[in-house]
Design a protein around this motif. Sequence first.
Motif, PDB file in Angstrom:
ATOM      1  N   GLY B 246      47.450  43.050  38.241  1.00 44.30           N
ATOM      2  CA  GLY B 246      47.390  43.764  36.973  1.00 44.30           C
ATOM      3  C   GLY B 246      46.544  45.012  37.068  1.00 44.30           C
ATOM      4  N   CYS B 247      45.447  44.928  37.813  1.00 43.76           N
ATOM      5  CA  CYS B 247      44.581  46.096  37.985  1.00 43.76           C
ATOM      6  C   CYS B 247      45.305  47.193  38.762  1.00 43.76           C
ATOM      7  CB  CYS B 247      43.294  45.704  38.720  1.00 43.76           C
ATOM      8  SG  CYS B 247      42.161  44.700  37.731  1.00 43.76           S
ATOM      9  N   VAL B 248      46.021  46.807  39.804  1.00 43.79           N
ATOM     10  CA  VAL B 248      46.762  47.795  40.595  1.00 43.79           C
ATOM     11  C   VAL B 248      47.854  48.437  39.736  1.00 43.79           C
ATOM     12  CG1 VAL B 248      48.301  48.110  42.565  1.00 43.79           C
ATOM     13  CG2 VAL B 248      46.266  46.684  42.800  1.00 43.79           C
ATOM     14  N   ALA B 249      48.555  47.608  38.977  1.00 42.27           N
ATOM     15  CA  ALA B 249      49.640  48.133  38.140  1.00 42.27           C
ATOM     16  C   ALA B 249      49.099  49.063  37.056  1.00 42.27           C
ATOM     17  CB  ALA B 249      50.407  46.976  37.510  1.00 42.27           C
ATOM     18  N   LEU B 250      47.994  48.686  36.455  1.00 43.88           N
ATOM     19  CA  LEU B 250      47.411  49.512  35.389  1.00 43.88           C
ATOM     20  C   LEU B 250      46.936  50.852  35.955  1.00 43.88           C
ATOM     21  CD1 LEU B 250      46.371  49.947  32.502  1.00 43.88           C
ATOM     22  CD2 LEU B 250      44.371  48.553  33.088  1.00 43.88           C
ATOM     23  N   THR B 251      46.313  50.803  37.123  1.00 46.20           N
ATOM     24  CA  THR B 251      45.848  52.032  37.773  1.00 46.20           C
ATOM     25  C   THR B 251      47.024  52.954  38.041  1.00 46.20           C
ATOM     26  OG1 THR B 251      44.007  50.846  38.779  1.00 46.20           O
ATOM     27  CG2 THR B 251      44.636  52.925  39.804  1.00 46.20           C
ATOM     28  N   ARG B 252      48.086  52.371  38.573  1.00 47.59           N
ATOM     29  CA  ARG B 252      49.271  53.181  38.898  1.00 47.59           C
ATOM     30  C   ARG B 252      49.892  53.744  37.621  1.00 47.59           C
ATOM     31  NH1 ARG B 252      52.377  49.768  42.605  1.00 47.59           N
ATOM     32  NH2 ARG B 252      50.749  50.408  44.050  1.00 47.59           N
ATOM     33  N   ARG B 253      49.942  52.939  36.585  1.00 50.69           N
ATOM     34  CA  ARG B 253      50.559  53.386  35.336  1.00 50.69           C
ATOM     35  C   ARG B 253      49.820  54.581  34.753  1.00 50.69           C
ATOM     36  NH1 ARG B 253      51.708  50.103  29.751  1.00 50.69           N
ATOM     37  NH2 ARG B 253      52.274  51.936  28.528  1.00 50.69           N
ATOM     38  N   LEU B 254      48.506  54.600  34.945  1.00 43.14           N
ATOM     39  CA  LEU B 254      47.717  55.721  34.430  1.00 43.14           C
ATOM     40  C   LEU B 254      47.775  56.929  35.357  1.00 43.14           C
ATOM     41  CD1 LEU B 254      44.633  53.727  33.078  1.00 43.14           C
ATOM     42  CD2 LEU B 254      46.346  54.930  31.728  1.00 43.14           C
ATOM     43  N   GLY B 255      48.531  56.842  36.426  1.00 38.86           N
ATOM     44  CA  GLY B 255      48.677  57.975  37.338  1.00 38.86           C
ATOM     45  C   GLY B 255      47.491  58.159  38.254  1.00 38.86           C
ATOM     46  N   LEU B 256      46.709  57.098  38.455  1.00 40.82           N
ATOM     47  CA  LEU B 256      45.474  57.182  39.235  1.00 40.82           C
ATOM     48  C   LEU B 256      45.650  56.588  40.626  1.00 40.82           C
ATOM     49  CD1 LEU B 256      43.065  55.960  36.409  1.00 40.82           C
ATOM     50  CD2 LEU B 256      43.312  58.318  37.212  1.00 40.82           C
ATOM     51  N   GLU B 257      44.883  57.136  41.570  1.00 44.48           N
ATOM     52  CA  GLU B 257      44.790  56.566  42.908  1.00 44.48           C
ATOM     53  C   GLU B 257      43.531  55.715  43.044  1.00 44.48           C
ATOM     54  OE1 GLU B 257      48.217  57.939  44.872  1.00 44.48           O
ATOM     55  OE2 GLU B 257      46.582  56.764  45.741  1.00 44.48           O
ATOM     56  N   LEU B 258      42.538  56.031  42.246  1.00 42.58           N
ATOM     57  CA  LEU B 258      41.251  55.350  42.297  1.00 42.58           C
ATOM     58  C   LEU B 258      40.836  55.042  40.864  1.00 42.58           C
ATOM     59  CD1 LEU B 258      38.377  54.617  43.528  1.00 42.58           C
ATOM     60  CD2 LEU B 258      37.830  57.055  43.251  1.00 42.58           C
ATOM     61  N   SER B 259      40.346  53.842  40.642  1.00 42.18           N
ATOM     62  CA  SER B 259      39.871  53.510  39.296  1.00 42.18           C
ATOM     63  C   SER B 259      38.741  52.496  39.376  1.00 42.18           C
ATOM     64  CB  SER B 259      41.001  52.929  38.442  1.00 42.18           C
ATOM     65  OG  SER B 259      41.330  51.619  38.892  1.00 42.18           O
ATOM     66  N   GLY B 260      37.937  52.478  38.334  1.00 35.36           N
ATOM     67  CA  GLY B 260      36.924  51.443  38.152  1.00 35.36           C
ATOM     68  C   GLY B 260      37.240  50.738  36.836  1.00 35.36           C
ATOM     69  N   ILE B 261      37.661  49.507  36.924  1.00 30.93           N
ATOM     70  CA  ILE B 261      38.148  48.789  35.741  1.00 30.93           C
ATOM     71  C   ILE B 261      37.098  47.785  35.294  1.00 30.93           C
ATOM     72  CG2 ILE B 261      39.951  47.254  34.868  1.00 30.93           C
ATOM     73  CD1 ILE B 261      41.868  48.526  36.871  1.00 30.93           C
ATOM     74  N   ASP B 262      36.742  47.861  34.034  1.00 32.91           N
ATOM     75  CA  ASP B 262      35.732  46.955  33.483  1.00 32.91           C
ATOM     76  C   ASP B 262      36.420  45.767  32.819  1.00 32.91           C
ATOM     77  OD1 ASP B 262      33.629  49.725  32.522  1.00 32.91           O
ATOM     78  OD2 ASP B 262      33.532  48.446  34.291  1.00 32.91           O
ATOM     79  N   LEU B 263      36.273  44.611  33.446  1.00 26.89           N
ATOM     80  CA  LEU B 263      36.831  43.375  32.906  1.00 26.89           C
ATOM     81  C   LEU B 263      35.703  42.460  32.458  1.00 26.89           C
ATOM     82  CD1 LEU B 263      39.482  42.453  35.672  1.00 26.89           C
ATOM     83  CD2 LEU B 263      39.851  43.751  33.571  1.00 26.89           C
ATOM     84  N   ARG B 264      36.046  41.551  31.577  1.00 27.11           N
ATOM     85  CA  ARG B 264      35.123  40.458  31.264  1.00 27.11           C
ATOM     86  C   ARG B 264      35.940  39.176  31.257  1.00 27.11           C
ATOM     87  NH1 ARG B 264      30.983  41.692  26.699  1.00 27.11           N
ATOM     88  NH2 ARG B 264      30.193  43.001  28.381  1.00 27.11           N
ATOM     89  N   PHE B 265      35.525  38.236  32.086  1.00 30.57           N
ATOM     90  CA  PHE B 265      36.148  36.916  32.094  1.00 30.57           C
ATOM     91  C   PHE B 265      35.453  36.129  30.980  1.00 30.57           C
ATOM     92  CE2 PHE B 265      38.897  36.570  35.879  1.00 30.57           C
ATOM     93  CZ  PHE B 265      38.735  37.858  36.360  1.00 30.57           C
ATOM     94  N   ALA B 266      36.143  36.053  29.847  1.00 30.13           N
ATOM     95  CA  ALA B 266      35.510  35.552  28.633  1.00 30.13           C
ATOM     96  C   ALA B 266      35.310  34.047  28.673  1.00 30.13           C
ATOM     97  CB  ALA B 266      36.358  35.932  27.416  1.00 30.13           C
TER      98      ALA B 266
END
Lengths: 234, 302
Positions: B246-266
């Motif tokens: 999901g992180c890879v797909a979201l990064t790609r969808r935003l047109g990014l090659e590099l991203s820092g994604i803030d998740l919280r495992f609730a």
Amino acid sequence: MITLIGEPEDNDLLWLAAALRRRGQDIDVVLPDEIVGATSFVCRVDRAGVSSSVRLRDGRTLAGSTPRLVINRLAALPPRPATSAVDAAYLDEEWRAALVAWLRSLPCPVLNPPRAASLSGPVLTRPAWLDVASALGLPTQAWTSEGDMAIAEPADVFVVGDTCLDLTHPASPTAHDRLRQLSRLVGAPLMRARFDRADGWRFAEATAFPPLADGGQPLVDAIIELATSRASVA
Amino acid sequence: MSGFALVLGLPNEPPLAAVIRELVKMAMPHVVVDQRHLVSGDARSWWTPDDGAGGVISVDGVEIPLGDVTGVYTRLTGWSQLPEVAGSPDRLAHAGRLHHALEGWMESTGARVINRTSANDSNNSKPYQALIIRDHFDVPATLVTNDADAVLAFRDEFPRIIYKSASGERSIVTPFTDADLDRLPLLASAPVQFQEFVSGLDVRVHVVGPDVFASAVESSAVDYRYDASGQARITACQVPYDVAAGCVALTRRLGLELSGIDLRFADDGRVVCFEVNPSPAYIVYEDETGQPIAAAIARRLG
């Protein structure tokens, strides 16, 4: 209801509003001043869905479900009272972020959806337009940062949703197909492309903030058609 | 000059410096352009139907052909703020022209650009970004409003709520308490972003192309970035396959090659995503965990 958002100095917006009214369309013109002065601005996003509501000081409410179509010509926001230049800049950024989310959350067509960097829609560099157009199969002009290439024999085509409007000279059906793809790819359902006919219809540039009056009645027809078709689908 | 990687920005800035070190270790041909020297040099770019994007950077007496660039890591800062252009309208105008030329090239080149300016856009409106994120991950209930009544109604829905900036301007995530009630009239100035407080474990995921590097952050602070206790711990961790994908797909969808994604495992089992940062200061996490993020970035430039 077709909602038009933009500055009172935007003659193209006023022209479109008058033209739509003459065609019997129910329209509402909203100024940026009125939006940032709203008594209630609410935009909510969660896993259940998205909702929004903007209540203006004069009592009008822009509920998410109300407009059939929005013409977005926001260019800049009026300055808000602030104690310092830093605070003023922060307020401007926060309003821009809120407005982008609001307009992007609307279920109706928005011409054009804003970007955080440009409230009126996508602003591509000219080489970016050329690169995308070329990738889609449109013959293109060349470009240099040292100065724009002249367009010897300009020919304009408006794109409104799935409709292409040739203003002066007919473009080919293939060119129309490519322009529809270009419009969808860059996120500008309302745009004007300019070709140079001097060298066999080469794509030269485009804008997502076109001079609407140049589109004339065909543009008005296309906007009404888009608003009507979406309303019937809904 | 045959194919090479291009690094743009301030070379002493840690994220850039780390990538430069990795490029040297890999013996990958590369050129580093210090933005402070760039503004005294020149840049031209062009686009042709036959060859696509091209250009030349002239800096410190050297001409760098952009047509040979295989990948770009750019952390160019706001050029108008550079001391090298302060006090001189001519230098400011010149810097503007050459950055415009560079921008034109980066937005149209076939070389891999980490990251294109146009792809950074969504991060400047967090609630807009949430509209995209929610197709990939759960998002916290978010309210952007200038209406005090709406805030109070929102607060009644959740045990705790927080507030923070909606734009790309950095702010400290702050709990909304009774002490803030007297400040609600300030909403008249601009809407504020409120969110449900989600209790759980923070996980920062760095995505570099197809590679995923996850770090768990243990902190008692509401916003671990500002944990003054010194007790915050960052450790490498694994995330489930579907979360990584999901992180890879979201990064790609935003047109990014590099991203820092803030998740919280609730605590309630959700995986909630707060934000996708297109220009992450990944080096803090690499230093704490040893994850080879800079090396992954360097490899993507070849």
